[in-house]
Motif scaffolding. Structure first.
Motif, PDB file in Angstrom:
ATOM      1  N   ALA A   1      -2.579 -11.121  27.333  1.00 14.75           N
ATOM      2  CA  ALA A   1      -2.525 -11.497  25.923  1.00 14.75           C
ATOM      3  C   ALA A   1      -3.889 -11.997  25.446  1.00 14.75           C
ATOM      4  CB  ALA A   1      -1.458 -12.555  25.707  1.00 14.75           C
ATOM      5  N   ALA A   2      -4.455 -12.906  26.142  1.00 12.77           N
ATOM      6  CA  ALA A   2      -5.784 -13.433  25.823  1.00 12.77           C
ATOM      7  C   ALA A   2      -6.204 -14.336  26.966  1.00 12.77           C
ATOM      8  CB  ALA A   2      -5.747 -14.225  24.528  1.00 12.77           C
ATOM      9  N   HIS A   3      -7.330 -14.057  27.513  1.00 14.81           N
ATOM     10  CA  HIS A   3      -7.773 -14.918  28.601  1.00 14.81           C
ATOM     11  C   HIS A   3      -8.676 -16.014  28.056  1.00 14.81           C
ATOM     12  CE1 HIS A   3     -10.654 -11.592  28.377  1.00 14.81           C
ATOM     13  NE2 HIS A   3     -11.551 -12.461  28.714  1.00 14.81           N
ATOM     14  N   PRO A   4      -8.277 -17.259  28.236  1.00 16.24           N
ATOM     15  CA  PRO A   4      -9.038 -18.367  27.684  1.00 16.24           C
ATOM     16  C   PRO A   4     -10.237 -18.765  28.552  1.00 16.24           C
ATOM     17  CG  PRO A   4      -7.093 -19.197  28.770  1.00 16.24           C
ATOM     18  CD  PRO A   4      -7.042 -17.692  28.846  1.00 16.24           C
ATOM     19  N   PHE A   5     -10.445 -18.045  29.621  1.00 19.51           N
ATOM     20  CA  PHE A   5     -11.574 -18.332  30.488  1.00 19.51           C
ATOM     21  C   PHE A   5     -12.330 -17.046  30.737  1.00 19.51           C
ATOM     22  CE2 PHE A   5      -7.999 -17.237  33.096  1.00 19.51           C
ATOM     23  CZ  PHE A   5      -8.524 -16.390  34.059  1.00 19.51           C
ATOM     24  N   TYR A   6     -13.566 -17.172  31.177  1.00 20.05           N
ATOM     25  CA  TYR A   6     -14.414 -16.019  31.429  1.00 20.05           C
ATOM     26  C   TYR A   6     -14.774 -16.024  32.903  1.00 20.05           C
ATOM     27  CZ  TYR A   6     -14.549 -16.061  26.412  1.00 20.05           C
ATOM     28  OH  TYR A   6     -14.183 -16.049  25.093  1.00 20.05           O
ATOM     29  N   ALA A   7     -14.347 -14.978  33.601  1.00 20.83           N
ATOM     30  CA  ALA A   7     -14.558 -14.931  35.039  1.00 20.83           C
ATOM     31  C   ALA A   7     -14.744 -13.502  35.512  1.00 20.83           C
ATOM     32  CB  ALA A   7     -13.372 -15.564  35.763  1.00 20.83           C
ATOM     33  N   SER A   8     -15.491 -13.363  36.586  1.00 19.86           N
ATOM     34  CA  SER A   8     -15.609 -12.086  37.275  1.00 19.86           C
ATOM     35  C   SER A   8     -15.430 -12.361  38.760  1.00 19.86           C
ATOM     36  CB  SER A   8     -16.977 -11.438  37.017  1.00 19.86           C
ATOM     37  OG  SER A   8     -17.976 -12.043  37.812  1.00 19.86           O
ATOM     38  N   VAL A   9     -15.121 -11.310  39.490  1.00 23.91           N
ATOM     39  CA  VAL A   9     -15.013 -11.409  40.945  1.00 23.91           C
ATOM     40  C   VAL A   9     -15.865 -10.295  41.541  1.00 23.91           C
ATOM     41  CG1 VAL A   9     -13.494 -11.290  42.950  1.00 23.91           C
ATOM     42  CG2 VAL A   9     -12.672 -12.344  40.835  1.00 23.91           C
ATOM     43  N   THR A  10     -16.764 -10.664  42.429  1.00 23.99           N
ATOM     44  CA  THR A  10     -17.596  -9.692  43.137  1.00 23.99           C
ATOM     45  C   THR A  10     -17.274  -9.796  44.616  1.00 23.99           C
ATOM     46  OG1 THR A  10     -19.361  -9.837  41.502  1.00 23.99           O
ATOM     47  CG2 THR A  10     -19.963  -8.989  43.671  1.00 23.99           C
ATOM     48  N   GLU A  11     -16.938  -8.658  45.205  1.00 20.87           N
ATOM     49  CA  GLU A  11     -16.641  -8.588  46.634  1.00 20.87           C
ATOM     50  C   GLU A  11     -17.703  -7.741  47.310  1.00 20.87           C
ATOM     51  OE1 GLU A  11     -12.594  -7.331  47.215  1.00 20.87           O
ATOM     52  OE2 GLU A  11     -11.825  -8.903  45.901  1.00 20.87           O
ATOM     53  N   ILE A  12     -18.309  -8.307  48.336  1.00 21.81           N
ATOM     54  CA  ILE A  12     -19.375  -7.632  49.084  1.00 21.81           C
ATOM     55  C   ILE A  12     -18.933  -7.567  50.538  1.00 21.81           C
ATOM     56  CG2 ILE A  12     -21.801  -7.750  49.792  1.00 21.81           C
ATOM     57  CD1 ILE A  12     -22.173  -9.594  47.246  1.00 21.81           C
ATOM     58  N   SER A  13     -18.923  -6.362  51.081  1.00 24.82           N
ATOM     59  CA  SER A  13     -18.462  -6.186  52.451  1.00 24.82           C
ATOM     60  C   SER A  13     -19.433  -5.298  53.218  1.00 24.82           C
ATOM     61  CB  SER A  13     -17.067  -5.552  52.452  1.00 24.82           C
ATOM     62  OG  SER A  13     -16.610  -5.379  53.765  1.00 24.82           O
ATOM     63  N   HIS A  14     -19.832  -5.774  54.396  1.00 21.72           N
ATOM     64  CA  HIS A  14     -20.688  -4.953  55.252  1.00 21.72           C
ATOM     65  C   HIS A  14     -19.799  -4.176  56.211  1.00 21.72           C
ATOM     66  CE1 HIS A  14     -23.283  -3.967  58.693  1.00 21.72           C
ATOM     67  NE2 HIS A  14     -24.123  -3.665  57.704  1.00 21.72           N
TER      68      HIS A  14
END
Length: 162
Positions: free
Chosen positions: A16-29
């Motif tokens: 509906a509406a996200h009241p926060f600002y976030a990202s997720v970065t996944e790094i895998s070797h």
């Protein structure tokens, strides 16, 4: 039943509406392939609005008229705002593509011929220019060991040892 309701409610609330600002970065070797595999999850509307402002253009990220052009925008943006350094050496990432999943854009990148690092430095300032309260979560996996951290705007550097 309660867990299912909770998951449904969270999905509805975030959509509906996200009241926060976030990202997720996944790094895998991947040791067997000597590859660094990277994925970034960013809210579609936030990424689209950021790219529109940066490139001074208009498009629909979920149904682009020219997907190749949008991929170029995303690739360029990520190359400037997500920089990975392994054992003191900046690793060039190759943009593979992106997909839309619910309200998010998943972008995929990789680097080949990468030995297992002892130290991973991540510079991540995704969306910082548009969202003062942006948080970027980072998960790194090397040799079966997982480490996680979060960066709150303006902090944009994380260093992890393995």
């Amino acid at each position: 039943m309660g867990l299912l309701f909770c998951k449904w409610w969270m999905t509805l609330w975030l959509t509906a509406a996200h009241p926060f600002y976030a990202s997720v970065t996944e790094i895998s070797h991947n040791a067997a392939k000597k590859e660094l595999q990277v994925s970034c999850r960013i809210f579609a509307d936030d990424l689209e609005n950021t790219l529109k402002a940066e490139y001074k253009t208009s498009f629909d990220i979920t149904h682009p008229a020219n997907r190749q052009q949008v991929e170029g925008y995303i690739a360029g943006y990520l190359s400037r705002h997500l920089i990975i350094t392994l054992d003191g050496k900046t690793i060039p990432l190759h943009f593979i593509g992106y997909k839309i999943e619910e309200d998010a854009v998943w972008s995929f990148l990789e680097a080949e011929n990468v030995p297992a690092p002892k130290q991973v430095q991540v510079k991540n300032n995704l969306l910082y220019e548009r969202h003062p309260t942006q948080t970027n979560m980072i998960h790194v996996m090397v040799g079966g060991e997982r480490k996680s951290t979060k960066l709150d705007n303006p902090k944009d550097i994380a260093v992890m040892g393995f």
